[in-house]
Design an enzyme around this catalytic site. Sequence first.
Site, short mmCIF file in Angstrom:
data_model
loop_
_atom_site.label_atom_id
_atom_site.label_comp_id
_atom_site.label_asym_id
_atom_site.label_seq_id
_atom_site.Cartn_x
_atom_site.Cartn_y
_atom_site.Cartn_z
N ARG A 1 -40.29 20.87 -6.78
CA ARG A 1 -40.76 20.73 -8.27
C ARG A 1 -41.22 19.20 -8.79
O ARG A 1 -41.30 18.71 -10.00
CB ARG A 1 -39.62 21.19 -9.04
CG ARG A 1 -39.38 22.67 -8.59
CD ARG A 1 -38.36 23.31 -10.19
NE ARG A 1 -38.31 24.84 -9.28
CZ ARG A 1 -37.61 25.48 -9.98
NH1 ARG A 1 -36.73 25.20 -11.13
NH2 ARG A 1 -37.71 26.99 -10.20
N LYS B 1 -32.01 38.43 -12.15
CA LYS B 1 -31.90 38.35 -13.55
C LYS B 1 -32.79 39.52 -14.32
O LYS B 1 -33.54 39.42 -15.14
CB LYS B 1 -33.21 37.60 -13.56
CG LYS B 1 -32.67 36.56 -13.61
CD LYS B 1 -32.90 34.92 -13.84
CE LYS B 1 -32.88 34.06 -13.47
NZ LYS B 1 -34.14 32.63 -12.93
N GLY C 1 -38.22 31.21 -9.15
CA GLY C 1 -36.87 30.53 -7.72
C GLY C 1 -37.48 30.85 -6.89
O GLY C 1 -37.60 30.80 -5.57
P1 ADP Z 1 -36.60 35.07 -9.43
O1 ADP Z 1 -35.96 33.61 -8.84
O2 ADP Z 1 -38.07 35.14 -7.93
O3 ADP Z 1 -36.95 35.00 -10.54
P2 ADP Z 1 -33.56 35.95 -8.70
O4 ADP Z 1 -33.52 35.29 -9.41
O5 ADP Z 1 -34.18 37.26 -10.33
O6 ADP Z 1 -36.05 36.31 -8.93
O7 ADP Z 1 -33.63 37.44 -8.07
C1 ADP Z 1 -33.36 36.48 -7.13
C2 ADP Z 1 -31.73 37.70 -6.48
O8 ADP Z 1 -31.55 38.44 -6.03
C3 ADP Z 1 -31.48 36.64 -5.02
O9 ADP Z 1 -30.62 35.77 -5.46
C4 ADP Z 1 -31.21 38.00 -3.90
O10 ADP Z 1 -30.76 38.22 -3.09
C5 ADP Z 1 -30.96 39.15 -5.48
N1 ADP Z 1 -31.05 40.43 -5.10
C6 ADP Z 1 -32.05 41.21 -4.44
N2 ADP Z 1 -32.08 42.04 -4.39
C7 ADP Z 1 -30.37 42.75 -4.75
C8 ADP Z 1 -30.14 43.69 -4.36
N3 ADP Z 1 -30.27 45.04 -3.53
N4 ADP Z 1 -28.43 43.44 -4.49
C9 ADP Z 1 -28.05 42.10 -4.31
N5 ADP Z 1 -28.74 40.85 -4.33
C10 ADP Z 1 -30.42 41.62 -4.71
MG MG Z 2 -34.00 32.99 -9.88
#
Ligand code: ADP
Ligand code: MG
Length: 395
Positions: free
Chosen positions: A36, A197, A350
């Site tokens: 970043r 999220k 992220g």
């Molecule tokens: P991004 O940063 O790509 O937008 P998010 O912040 O929304 O993604 O989510 C990422 C997190 O979601 C990761 O830490 C991952 O471990 C968690 N995650 C994804 N699927 C599951 C699940 N089934 N149970 C628990 N955590 C999950």
């Molecule tokens: Mg994230």
Amino acid sequence: MKIRSIKSVDVDNKKVLIRVDFNVPLENGQVSDDTRIKATLPTLQHLIDNRAKIIIITHLGRPEGKVVEELRLDPVAKKLAELLGKEVKKVNDCIGPEVESAIEELQPGHLLLLENVRFHAEETDNSEEFSKKLAALADLMVIDSFGTAHRAHASTYGAAKLLPTYGGFLIEKEIQALSQVMHDVERPLTIIMGGAKIETKIGIMRKFVSQADHFLVGGGLGNTFLAAEGFDVGESLYEEDKKAVAQEILLEAEALEDQFHIPTDVVVADEVKEDAKKLDIPAEDVMGDMKILDIGVNTIKKFEEVIAKSKTIVWNGPLGLFEMDAFSRGTRHIAIAVANSEAKTIIGGGDTIDAIKDFGIDLEKYDHVSTGGGAMLQFLEGEELPGIEVIREGN
Ligand code: ADP
Ligand code: MG
């Protein structure tokens, strides 16, 4: 959309407050991933070359309005200085007398990094008073943070409204790449969403349902849809109070026929650890204390089929708990399928990008790697983002 470019303004000897996204991971008091920071170097170099007095502002983590020692920006200043090969001064606040005198002493072409702006609760509240104090530090402002563009905070919006504000090269590049997807999208368009999220993603999904040709959903978000379908999700991560929205999305998707895919099988374990006993089972068999931590093998196959016939793919959010090898298979397979696809591919978020890096896949394999997750989706969905509104020509 036309942006007021940083190239269109004379910054010589001007105090320029630049909002960047240096929300980088720290390990043992050091920046462990400088992606970043590197992404903003062209804009910073332009300001240096054109003799601006450069005042940098960013947030780091979620200190929630309090000073958190571990979230101070000293390691970031050090890393930036290293990357630029130039001194970067750092102060211990982002407003107040110490900051004002440091700015007084700032020479053209020199840089000053302000302290983590989220040490002040007024930042996320977009307080008018606080925005005025930030704006008073500079003659003009540059926004070069796309990841925070969907937030109307004091440093991304409030202060920018009070000063002449321009877009940096990073945000300009994002807008160009994403606008292209919006305006002449080649179909079928497939949206892949996952992650944790749920709250911020589900609203965006709802607006996307009618625009996308295919929707592939997994991760914690997918669990919420399984719950909305009436399945027992055991002790999985999901959001009970988003079930109703998920149901509405499912209803709307049903009318659009077979284009909305939630997992039909899943990987479950009763503990979140690498050597937990895990099972790949149909989604309807989940119960008790099971946790859904990845998509199952049939779901991977189905998703790969859809990906293979897509012409445009937008992906945000891991499909499982990828940080553990045991639950990373789904995300890895999808990452590879998207990387190898002939489609125009746009990825963001992220954690999504961290996952891809962890898997050792070259980011160059994707057509556009966005520095925003939520911001990327909101932009694609056609919404005006506060952080872009302030640099749009005519505003
Ligand atoms: P991004 O940063 O790509 O937008 P998010 O912040 O929304 O993604 O989510 C990422 C997190 O979601 C990761 O830490 C991952 O471990 C968690 N995650 C994804 N699927 C599951 C699940 N089934 N149970 C628990 N955590 C999950
Ligand atoms: Mg994230």
